[in-house]
Design a protein around this motif. Structure first.
Motif, PDB file in Angstrom:
ATOM      1  N   HIS A 106     -14.889 -10.429  25.821  1.00 35.38           N
ATOM      2  CA  HIS A 106     -14.413  -8.911  25.765  1.00 35.38           C
ATOM      3  C   HIS A 106     -12.945  -8.894  26.220  1.00 35.38           C
ATOM      4  CE1 HIS A 106     -18.539  -9.419  25.712  1.00 35.38           C
ATOM      5  NE2 HIS A 106     -19.498 -10.209  26.813  1.00 35.38           N
ATOM      6  N   GLU A 107     -13.091  -7.698  26.388  1.00 37.14           N
ATOM      7  CA  GLU A 107     -11.548  -7.106  26.793  1.00 37.14           C
ATOM      8  C   GLU A 107     -11.893  -6.731  28.451  1.00 37.14           C
ATOM      9  OE1 GLU A 107      -9.514  -4.521  24.741  1.00 37.14           O
ATOM     10  OE2 GLU A 107      -9.448  -6.092  23.103  1.00 37.14           O
ATOM     11  N   THR A 108     -11.065  -7.097  30.085  1.00 37.48           N
ATOM     12  CA  THR A 108     -11.114  -6.357  30.961  1.00 37.48           C
ATOM     13  C   THR A 108      -9.819  -5.681  31.416  1.00 37.48           C
ATOM     14  OG1 THR A 108     -12.295  -6.557  32.858  1.00 37.48           O
ATOM     15  CG2 THR A 108     -11.123  -8.401  31.752  1.00 37.48           C
ATOM     16  N   GLU A 109      -9.402  -4.979  32.390  1.00 37.46           N
ATOM     17  CA  GLU A 109      -8.675  -3.837  32.683  1.00 37.46           C
ATOM     18  C   GLU A 109      -9.356  -4.059  34.228  1.00 37.46           C
ATOM     19  OE1 GLU A 109      -6.212  -0.435  33.922  1.00 37.46           O
ATOM     20  OE2 GLU A 109      -8.240  -0.154  32.157  1.00 37.46           O
ATOM     21  N   ASN A 122     -15.892  -2.888  25.556  1.00 38.60           N
ATOM     22  CA  ASN A 122     -14.546  -3.410  26.649  1.00 38.60           C
ATOM     23  C   ASN A 122     -14.799  -2.628  28.868  1.00 38.60           C
ATOM     24  OD1 ASN A 122     -11.571  -2.620  28.480  1.00 38.60           O
ATOM     25  ND2 ASN A 122     -10.550  -1.712  26.050  1.00 38.60           N
ATOM     26  N   VAL A 123     -14.423  -3.892  29.377  1.00 39.96           N
ATOM     27  CA  VAL A 123     -15.138  -3.578  31.010  1.00 39.96           C
ATOM     28  C   VAL A 123     -13.914  -3.306  31.597  1.00 39.96           C
ATOM     29  CG1 VAL A 123     -16.828  -4.656  32.139  1.00 39.96           C
ATOM     30  CG2 VAL A 123     -17.181  -5.078  29.518  1.00 39.96           C
ATOM     31  N   LEU A 124     -13.956  -2.482  32.070  1.00 38.95           N
ATOM     32  CA  LEU A 124     -13.047  -2.122  33.507  1.00 38.95           C
ATOM     33  C   LEU A 124     -14.052  -2.136  34.756  1.00 38.95           C
ATOM     34  CD1 LEU A 124     -11.055  -0.894  34.500  1.00 38.95           C
ATOM     35  CD2 LEU A 124     -12.453   1.996  35.306  1.00 38.95           C
ATOM     36  N   LYS A 179     -10.987   5.005  28.157  1.00 36.65           N
ATOM     37  CA  LYS A 179     -10.866   3.963  27.684  1.00 36.65           C
ATOM     38  C   LYS A 179     -11.768   2.726  28.095  1.00 36.65           C
ATOM     39  CE  LYS A 179      -6.073   5.451  28.146  1.00 36.65           C
ATOM     40  NZ  LYS A 179      -4.792   5.078  28.928  1.00 36.65           N
ATOM     41  N   HIS A 180     -12.983   2.499  28.288  1.00 37.03           N
ATOM     42  CA  HIS A 180     -13.667   1.821  28.496  1.00 37.03           C
ATOM     43  C   HIS A 180     -15.520   2.067  28.265  1.00 37.03           C
ATOM     44  CE1 HIS A 180     -10.390   0.267  30.911  1.00 37.03           C
ATOM     45  NE2 HIS A 180     -10.808  -0.867  30.698  1.00 37.03           N
ATOM     46  N   ASP A 181     -16.437   1.013  28.173  1.00 33.91           N
ATOM     47  CA  ASP A 181     -17.344   0.966  26.786  1.00 33.91           C
ATOM     48  C   ASP A 181     -18.233   0.586  28.197  1.00 33.91           C
ATOM     49  OD1 ASP A 181     -16.952  -1.079  26.509  1.00 33.91           O
ATOM     50  OD2 ASP A 181     -16.896  -0.913  24.097  1.00 33.91           O
ATOM     51  N   HIS A 220     -20.393   5.631  29.168  1.00 35.29           N
ATOM     52  CA  HIS A 220     -20.611   3.783  29.250  1.00 35.29           C
ATOM     53  C   HIS A 220     -22.153   3.772  29.330  1.00 35.29           C
ATOM     54  CE1 HIS A 220     -17.865   5.406  31.457  1.00 35.29           C
ATOM     55  NE2 HIS A 220     -17.061   4.042  31.507  1.00 35.29           N
TER      56      HIS A 220
END
Length: 198
Positions: free
Chosen positions: A32-35, A2-4, A76-78, A116
């Motif tokens: 991956h998830e990203t914001e 989960n990438v910011l 919330k991101h790793d 992270h």
């Protein structure tokens, strides 16, 4: 992962944002998830005030509400990615102010470190690779970001990627850089950073 993805540029129609879009597409295509955090459009204030300089000796530090919210976003991101133009051989003031305020004592260094495991610093340079290497500007930037920042904050895997000649108008050049950004997202988990703990 989960990438910011944090982007710093005053114009949304900039090549910086085009690179960010392609990078995030690569992340999503890899599963991956990203914001996206757009520092300018979010209204983030990069100026460090007294509220974000709590007593260093205190066990539980309380920062300003804006900074507490950004710290919670980071939790919330790793993994992290920062995309920005290289101005004066460094990051823009907006991004530096974000780092100053959010990567704060007691959160990113001191009594606590960032959780992270990975960060990618993706800088866009108008000048050529030869221009940067002539005076070791690229090495200077890499050491600052990989060692002085990521390593100091406890991130073991930090990588700097510079995209050169962004003002170049040769046909196909921009598309090659966009493809490079996509591959960086697609293979984000495979990126091995330079030594962050020299």
């Amino acid at each position: 992962m989960n990438v910011l993805t944090v982007v710093s540029h005053p114009r949304t129609n900039s090549f910086t944002f085009a690179i960010a879009d392609r990078f995030m597409q690569g992340l999503r295509d890899a599963g991956h998830e990203t914001e996206l955090l757009d520092l300018h459009r979010s209204g983030f204030d990069p100026v460090l005030w007294e509220a974000d300089e709590p007593d260093f000796s205190g066990k539980r530090k309380i920062y300003s509400p804006e900074v507490e919210a950004e710290m919670e976003r980071m939790r919330k991101h790793d993994a992290l990615a920062y995309i920005f133009p290289i101005w004066w051989y460094s990051m823009p003031a907006m991004l530096k102010g974000y780092i100053d305020r959010v990567w704060n004592n007691g959160f990113a260094y001191g009594s606590s470190k960032l959780h992270h495991r990975q960060v990618l610093w993706l800088g866009l340079a108008g000048a050529s690779r030869d221009h940067f290497r002539k005076r070791n500007y690229d090495g200077m930037i890499e050491r600052q970001l990989n060692v002085g920042m990521a390593g100091y904050a406890g991130i073991p895997n930090s990588r700097v990627e510079v995209m050169y000649d962004t003002f170049e108008t040769t046909p196909g050049h921009h598309e090659r850089l966009l493809s490079q950004a996509y591959r960086l997202g697609l293979h984000y988990a495979e990126i091995k950073g330079d030594a962050a703990h020299e």
